[in-house]
Motif scaffolding. Structure first.
Motif, short mmCIF file in Angstrom:
data_model
loop_
_atom_site.label_atom_id
_atom_site.label_comp_id
_atom_site.label_asym_id
_atom_site.label_seq_id
_atom_site.Cartn_x
_atom_site.Cartn_y
_atom_site.Cartn_z
N VAL A 93 32.31 -11.22 -64.16
CA VAL A 93 32.59 -9.86 -64.64
C VAL A 93 34.10 -9.65 -64.70
CG1 VAL A 93 32.39 -7.39 -64.14
CG2 VAL A 93 30.41 -8.88 -63.88
N ARG A 94 34.79 -10.09 -63.66
CA ARG A 94 36.26 -9.95 -63.63
C ARG A 94 36.91 -10.71 -64.78
NH1 ARG A 94 39.93 -8.84 -59.01
NH2 ARG A 94 37.98 -8.66 -57.89
N ARG A 95 36.41 -11.91 -65.05
CA ARG A 95 36.95 -12.73 -66.14
C ARG A 95 36.74 -12.03 -67.50
NH1 ARG A 95 34.72 -17.04 -64.51
NH2 ARG A 95 32.79 -16.82 -65.68
N GLU A 96 35.57 -11.41 -67.69
CA GLU A 96 35.25 -10.79 -68.96
C GLU A 96 35.85 -9.39 -69.14
OE1 GLU A 96 33.62 -12.17 -71.59
OE2 GLU A 96 33.76 -14.00 -70.41
N THR A 97 35.95 -8.64 -68.05
CA THR A 97 36.38 -7.25 -68.16
C THR A 97 37.75 -6.99 -67.57
OG1 THR A 97 35.43 -6.55 -66.05
CG2 THR A 97 33.98 -6.47 -68.00
N GLY A 98 38.23 -7.92 -66.75
CA GLY A 98 39.51 -7.74 -66.09
C GLY A 98 39.43 -6.95 -64.79
N THR A 99 38.23 -6.62 -64.36
CA THR A 99 38.05 -5.85 -63.13
C THR A 99 36.69 -6.15 -62.52
OG1 THR A 99 38.33 -3.65 -62.18
CG2 THR A 99 37.15 -3.78 -64.28
N THR A 100 36.41 -5.56 -61.37
CA THR A 100 35.16 -5.82 -60.66
C THR A 100 34.02 -4.95 -61.21
OG1 THR A 100 35.62 -4.13 -59.02
CG2 THR A 100 36.40 -6.37 -58.55
N PRO A 101 32.77 -5.31 -60.89
CA PRO A 101 31.65 -4.50 -61.36
C PRO A 101 31.75 -3.03 -60.92
CG PRO A 101 30.83 -6.59 -60.56
CD PRO A 101 32.30 -6.53 -60.22
N SER A 102 32.14 -2.79 -59.68
CA SER A 102 32.21 -1.39 -59.23
C SER A 102 33.31 -0.63 -59.95
CB SER A 102 32.42 -1.32 -57.71
OG SER A 102 33.64 -1.96 -57.36
N ALA A 103 34.41 -1.28 -60.26
CA ALA A 103 35.50 -0.61 -60.97
C ALA A 103 35.12 -0.34 -62.42
CB ALA A 103 36.77 -1.43 -60.90
N VAL A 104 34.35 -1.22 -63.03
CA VAL A 104 33.91 -1.01 -64.41
C VAL A 104 33.07 0.26 -64.50
CG1 VAL A 104 32.38 -1.90 -66.22
CG2 VAL A 104 33.97 -3.44 -65.08
N LEU A 105 32.26 0.51 -63.48
CA LEU A 105 31.34 1.64 -63.51
C LEU A 105 31.92 2.92 -62.94
CD1 LEU A 105 28.18 -0.33 -62.47
CD2 LEU A 105 28.82 0.42 -64.75
N ARG A 106 33.08 2.85 -62.30
CA ARG A 106 33.70 4.04 -61.71
C ARG A 106 34.20 4.95 -62.82
NH1 ARG A 106 38.11 1.88 -59.15
NH2 ARG A 106 36.65 0.89 -57.77
N PRO A 107 33.95 6.24 -62.72
CA PRO A 107 34.45 7.17 -63.74
C PRO A 107 35.97 7.11 -63.83
CG PRO A 107 32.92 8.27 -62.25
CD PRO A 107 33.19 6.90 -61.69
N ALA A 108 36.50 7.28 -65.03
CA ALA A 108 37.94 7.25 -65.23
C ALA A 108 38.63 8.26 -64.32
CB ALA A 108 38.27 7.55 -66.68
N GLY A 109 39.66 7.82 -63.65
CA GLY A 109 40.42 8.71 -62.77
C GLY A 109 39.87 8.83 -61.37
N ALA A 110 38.69 8.29 -61.11
CA ALA A 110 38.11 8.38 -59.75
C ALA A 110 38.78 7.35 -58.85
CB ALA A 110 36.61 8.11 -59.81
N ALA A 111 39.00 7.74 -57.62
CA ALA A 111 39.62 6.85 -56.65
C ALA A 111 38.60 5.82 -56.19
CB ALA A 111 40.12 7.64 -55.45
N PRO A 112 39.06 4.59 -55.91
CA PRO A 112 38.14 3.61 -55.35
C PRO A 112 37.62 4.06 -53.99
CG PRO A 112 40.38 2.74 -55.50
CD PRO A 112 40.40 4.11 -56.07
N PRO A 113 36.45 3.59 -53.59
CA PRO A 113 35.84 4.07 -52.33
C PRO A 113 36.76 3.97 -51.13
CG PRO A 113 34.32 2.66 -53.51
CD PRO A 113 35.62 2.62 -54.27
N GLU A 114 37.56 2.90 -51.04
CA GLU A 114 38.41 2.74 -49.87
C GLU A 114 39.56 3.75 -49.81
OE1 GLU A 114 39.77 -0.17 -53.06
OE2 GLU A 114 37.86 0.43 -52.21
N LEU A 115 39.83 4.44 -50.91
CA LEU A 115 40.90 5.44 -50.91
C LEU A 115 40.39 6.88 -50.86
CD1 LEU A 115 43.33 3.90 -53.55
CD2 LEU A 115 43.39 3.71 -51.06
#
Length: 58
Positions: free
Chosen positions: A33-55
């Motif tokens: 997924v990272r190779r194809e999209t440039g990011t992780t599966p959870s980041a692909v599905l996170r709404p734009a502007g939303a902070a990652p869970p750890e933040l």
């Protein structure tokens, strides 16, 4: 990839989706997924502007 992302969006766990689309391990799936999209599966599905869970505030 489309099928995998749809399943992830529906709430299925990464490990389950990884096996369903033919990956032996979740880490191999995440790498693909990272190779194809440039990011992780959870980041692909996170709404734009939303902070990652750890933040997010608890």
């Amino acid at each position: 990839m489309r099928v995998a992302l749809e399943q992830l969006a529906s709430g299925r766990p990464v490990g389950v989706v990884a096996r369903h689309v033919g990956y032996a391990t979740p880490s191999a799936f995440v790498a693909a997924v990272r190779r194809e999209t440039g990011t992780t599966p959870s980041a692909v599905l996170r709404p734009a502007g939303a902070a990652p869970p750890e933040l997010r505030r608890r």
